[in-house]
Scaffold this motif. Structure first.
Motif, PDB file in Angstrom:
ATOM      1  N   ARG A 164       3.699  11.629   2.382  1.00 17.36           N
ATOM      2  CA  ARG A 164       2.905  10.543   1.777  1.00 17.36           C
ATOM      3  C   ARG A 164       2.927   9.271   2.504  1.00 17.36           C
ATOM      4  O   ARG A 164       1.582   8.680   2.894  1.00 17.36           O
ATOM      5  CB  ARG A 164       3.053  10.100   0.352  1.00 17.36           C
ATOM      6  CG  ARG A 164       2.874  11.500  -0.723  1.00 17.36           C
ATOM      7  CD  ARG A 164       2.760  11.043  -2.160  1.00 17.36           C
ATOM      8  NE  ARG A 164       3.871  10.344  -2.595  1.00 17.36           N
ATOM      9  CZ  ARG A 164       4.985  11.161  -3.116  1.00 17.36           C
ATOM     10  NH1 ARG A 164       4.866  12.532  -3.325  1.00 17.36           N
ATOM     11  NH2 ARG A 164       6.206  10.618  -3.456  1.00 17.36           N
ATOM     12  N   LEU A 165       3.708   8.644   2.872  1.00 15.97           N
ATOM     13  CA  LEU A 165       3.808   7.545   4.095  1.00 15.97           C
ATOM     14  C   LEU A 165       3.189   7.826   5.162  1.00 15.97           C
ATOM     15  O   LEU A 165       2.466   7.225   5.800  1.00 15.97           O
ATOM     16  CB  LEU A 165       5.402   7.182   3.942  1.00 15.97           C
ATOM     17  CG  LEU A 165       5.495   5.910   4.885  1.00 15.97           C
ATOM     18  CD1 LEU A 165       4.644   4.693   4.599  1.00 15.97           C
ATOM     19  CD2 LEU A 165       7.005   5.684   5.423  1.00 15.97           C
ATOM     20  N   ILE A 198       0.731  -1.249   0.051  1.00 10.56           N
ATOM     21  CA  ILE A 198      -0.071   0.095   0.007  1.00 10.56           C
ATOM     22  C   ILE A 198       0.743   1.354  -0.140  1.00 10.56           C
ATOM     23  O   ILE A 198       0.473   2.190  -0.711  1.00 10.56           O
ATOM     24  CB  ILE A 198      -1.025   0.028   1.316  1.00 10.56           C
ATOM     25  CG1 ILE A 198      -1.998  -1.210   1.087  1.00 10.56           C
ATOM     26  CG2 ILE A 198      -1.664   1.420   1.404  1.00 10.56           C
ATOM     27  CD1 ILE A 198      -2.772  -1.316   2.380  1.00 10.56           C
ATOM     28  N   ALA A 199       2.109   1.268   0.784  1.00  9.75           N
ATOM     29  CA  ALA A 199       2.805   2.372   0.940  1.00  9.75           C
ATOM     30  C   ALA A 199       3.457   2.531  -0.394  1.00  9.75           C
ATOM     31  O   ALA A 199       3.505   3.738  -0.871  1.00  9.75           O
ATOM     32  CB  ALA A 199       3.801   2.140   2.127  1.00  9.75           C
ATOM     33  N   SER A 243       1.081   3.855  -3.285  1.00  3.46           N
ATOM     34  CA  SER A 243       0.614   5.180  -2.679  1.00  3.46           C
ATOM     35  C   SER A 243       1.808   6.272  -3.431  1.00  3.46           C
ATOM     36  O   SER A 243       1.397   7.331  -3.753  1.00  3.46           O
ATOM     37  CB  SER A 243       0.256   5.310  -1.387  1.00  3.46           C
ATOM     38  OG  SER A 243      -0.582   4.521  -0.514  1.00  3.46           O
ATOM     39  N   SER A 244       3.054   5.749  -2.979  1.00  2.00           N
ATOM     40  CA  SER A 244       4.098   6.729  -3.375  1.00  2.00           C
ATOM     41  C   SER A 244       4.055   7.271  -4.995  1.00  2.00           C
ATOM     42  O   SER A 244       4.349   7.980  -5.384  1.00  2.00           O
ATOM     43  CB  SER A 244       5.442   6.124  -2.920  1.00  2.00           C
ATOM     44  OG  SER A 244       5.683   4.985  -3.697  1.00  2.00           O
ATOM     45  N   ARG A 246       0.807  10.007   5.827  1.00  2.00           N
ATOM     46  CA  ARG A 246      -0.573  10.309   5.511  1.00  2.00           C
ATOM     47  C   ARG A 246      -1.220   8.754   5.485  1.00  2.00           C
ATOM     48  O   ARG A 246      -2.153   8.320   5.961  1.00  2.00           O
ATOM     49  CB  ARG A 246      -0.677  10.743   3.888  1.00  2.00           C
ATOM     50  CG  ARG A 246      -2.183  10.800   3.740  1.00  2.00           C
ATOM     51  CD  ARG A 246      -2.449  10.684   2.315  1.00  2.00           C
ATOM     52  NE  ARG A 246      -1.679   9.695   1.524  1.00  2.00           N
ATOM     53  CZ  ARG A 246      -1.365   9.840   0.267  1.00  2.00           C
ATOM     54  NH1 ARG A 246      -1.736  10.798  -0.549  1.00  2.00           N
ATOM     55  NH2 ARG A 246      -0.753   8.942  -0.280  1.00  2.00           N
ATOM     56  N   ASP A 247      -0.510   7.926   4.665  1.00  2.00           N
ATOM     57  CA  ASP A 247      -1.059   6.380   4.898  1.00  2.00           C
ATOM     58  C   ASP A 247      -0.969   5.684   6.113  1.00  2.00           C
ATOM     59  O   ASP A 247      -1.856   4.958   6.435  1.00  2.00           O
ATOM     60  CB  ASP A 247      -0.175   5.526   3.959  1.00  2.00           C
ATOM     61  CG  ASP A 247      -0.205   5.985   2.377  1.00  2.00           C
ATOM     62  OD1 ASP A 247      -1.361   6.743   1.931  1.00  2.00           O
ATOM     63  OD2 ASP A 247       0.641   5.795   1.705  1.00  2.00           O
ATOM     64  N   THR A 285       1.957  11.355  12.924  1.00  2.00           N
ATOM     65  CA  THR A 285       1.887  11.417  11.548  1.00  2.00           C
ATOM     66  C   THR A 285       0.982  12.703  11.074  1.00  2.00           C
ATOM     67  O   THR A 285       1.183  13.082   9.944  1.00  2.00           O
ATOM     68  CB  THR A 285       1.273  10.050  10.789  1.00  2.00           C
ATOM     69  OG1 THR A 285       0.096   9.912  11.864  1.00  2.00           O
ATOM     70  CG2 THR A 285       2.285   8.884  10.891  1.00  2.00           C
ATOM     71  N   GLY A 301      -3.804   6.799   7.954  1.00  2.00           N
ATOM     72  CA  GLY A 301      -5.045   6.232   7.906  1.00  2.00           C
ATOM     73  C   GLY A 301      -5.128   5.040   8.462  1.00  2.00           C
ATOM     74  O   GLY A 301      -6.308   4.539   9.070  1.00  2.00           O
ATOM     75  N   ILE A 302      -4.147   4.226   8.322  1.00  2.00           N
ATOM     76  CA  ILE A 302      -3.998   2.841   9.085  1.00  2.00           C
ATOM     77  C   ILE A 302      -4.265   2.734  10.545  1.00  2.00           C
ATOM     78  O   ILE A 302      -5.117   2.121  11.105  1.00  2.00           O
ATOM     79  CB  ILE A 302      -3.069   2.028   8.508  1.00  2.00           C
ATOM     80  CG1 ILE A 302      -2.853   1.675   6.859  1.00  2.00           C
ATOM     81  CG2 ILE A 302      -2.777   0.630   9.077  1.00  2.00           C
ATOM     82  CD1 ILE A 302      -1.660   1.095   6.435  1.00  2.00           C
TER      83      ILE A 302
END
Length: 317
Positions: free
Chosen positions: A165-166, A14-15, A18-19, A168-169, A148, A172-173
């Motif tokens: 961006r990481l 996912i990371a 997303s990047s 941000r992910d 984060t 969410g998790i």
């Protein structure tokens, strides 16, 4: 172990995905010198045609329009003006002041008042194994959310890019994990966290933390400060999760998204300040306090002084 490794692989996928998916940098002028918003459709399909037709919200003209906004200006559209003002000039500043000034205030307290010390001879079990597990299963994702979140607030100062961006992910998790275990923690301690009349006395003397004298403090299993943190962490955290979901998935009109951002940041101020307070109290203000939520036991003297009403319940049982 296999399930943990599987989760880790999914997380890495996912990371990485997303990047790549968000590789464009909005701060870099696009082809022909156009703004990023002019060449990337993004989530425009989620908004109404009326919103899309508004020149103050989408396309190139909004950049110049925003520059000319002032409180009460004729260009103000919905919450756009106040959101742009706060987001552009005040939110990051307030967060910066909190993460600098609150620890400095507690450093002053530690130097002038010092750490509370109690005899750790006889200990009484206060928290069960289930209490300890649920607390840490909620606390760890919650701290990750806060860290984060701050990375995203100061993303431009950190250079943006893959790291933000990481963050941000992970944000969410961690939120999903917090909501799951946060519900369990709410149900577990909501009865003990209900306000009592003696909580007013605790607040009037600031829990006795401004004095070096050890005398009985009016408090139950949780004192008024801990109760305040419980309600902000649970109910406030759930509101932040909902407002964050609105912003992340953008399933609302533009003005609702602005409102969600304002609520999210406003609660964020309170959460960051109280999280720092909670960590200070557990790690520095009281000697050995952190061990109570590790092994579930507190010293009898500590309970008798800092949780006098709870101590009376225990000894009268």
């Amino acid at each position: 172990m296999r399930s943990v490794l599987k989760f880790f692989r999914i997380f890495i996928f996912i990371a990485l995905a997303s990047s790549f998916a968000f590789a464009a940098d909005p701060s870099v002028p696009q082809e022909g010198g156009k703004q990023y918003a002019e060449v990337v459709g993004g989530n425009n399909a989620l908004f109404s045609k009326d919103d899309l037709a508004n020149p103050y919200l989408y396309g190139g003209p909004e950049v110049e329009a925003i520059k000319g906004w002032g409180i009460g200006s004729p260009n103000a559209i919905g919450l756009g003006e106040i959101f742009t003002l706060l987001q552009g000039h005040y939110f990051a500043t307030v967060f910066a002041l909190l993460i600098v000034c609150v620890p400095l205030a507690f450093l002053g307290h530690f130097v002038m008042i010092g750490q509370r010390k109690f005899s750790h001879g006889k200990k009484i079990r206060v928290f069960s194994g289930y209490n300890i597990f649920v607390h840490w299963a909620t606390a760890i994702p919650f701290v990750l959310i806060c860290l984060t979140g701050l990375v995203m607030v100061f993303g431009d100062k950190l250079g943006g890019g893959a790291f933000v961006r990481l963050a941000r992910d992970v944000h969410g998790i961690a939120t999903i994990l917090f909501v799951i275990f946060g519900v369990l923690m709410f149900l577990m301690w909501v009865k003990d966290a209900l306000p009592k009349a003696y909580d007013i006395q605790w607040l009037m003397i600031m829990g006795g933390y401004l004095s070096k004298e050890n005398k009985p403090i009016p408090a139950g299993k949780f004192n008024a400060g801990q109760k305040m943190w419980f309600w902000v962490c649970t109910l406030g955290g759930f509101v932040m999760a909902i407002s964050g979901a609105y912003m992340f998935f953008q399933f609302a009109d533009i003005d609702t998204l602005r409102l969600m951002a304002l609520v999210h940041n406003g609660l964020g101020f309170l959460v960051i300040a109280l999280l720092i307070t909670h960590i200070y109290m557990a790690v520095f203000a009281i000697e050995g306090a952190l061990h109570s939520i590790i092994d579930g036991k507190m010293g009898e003297e500590e309970i008798a002084i800092l949780h006098s009403y709870y101590y009376k319940e225990l000894t009268s049982a």
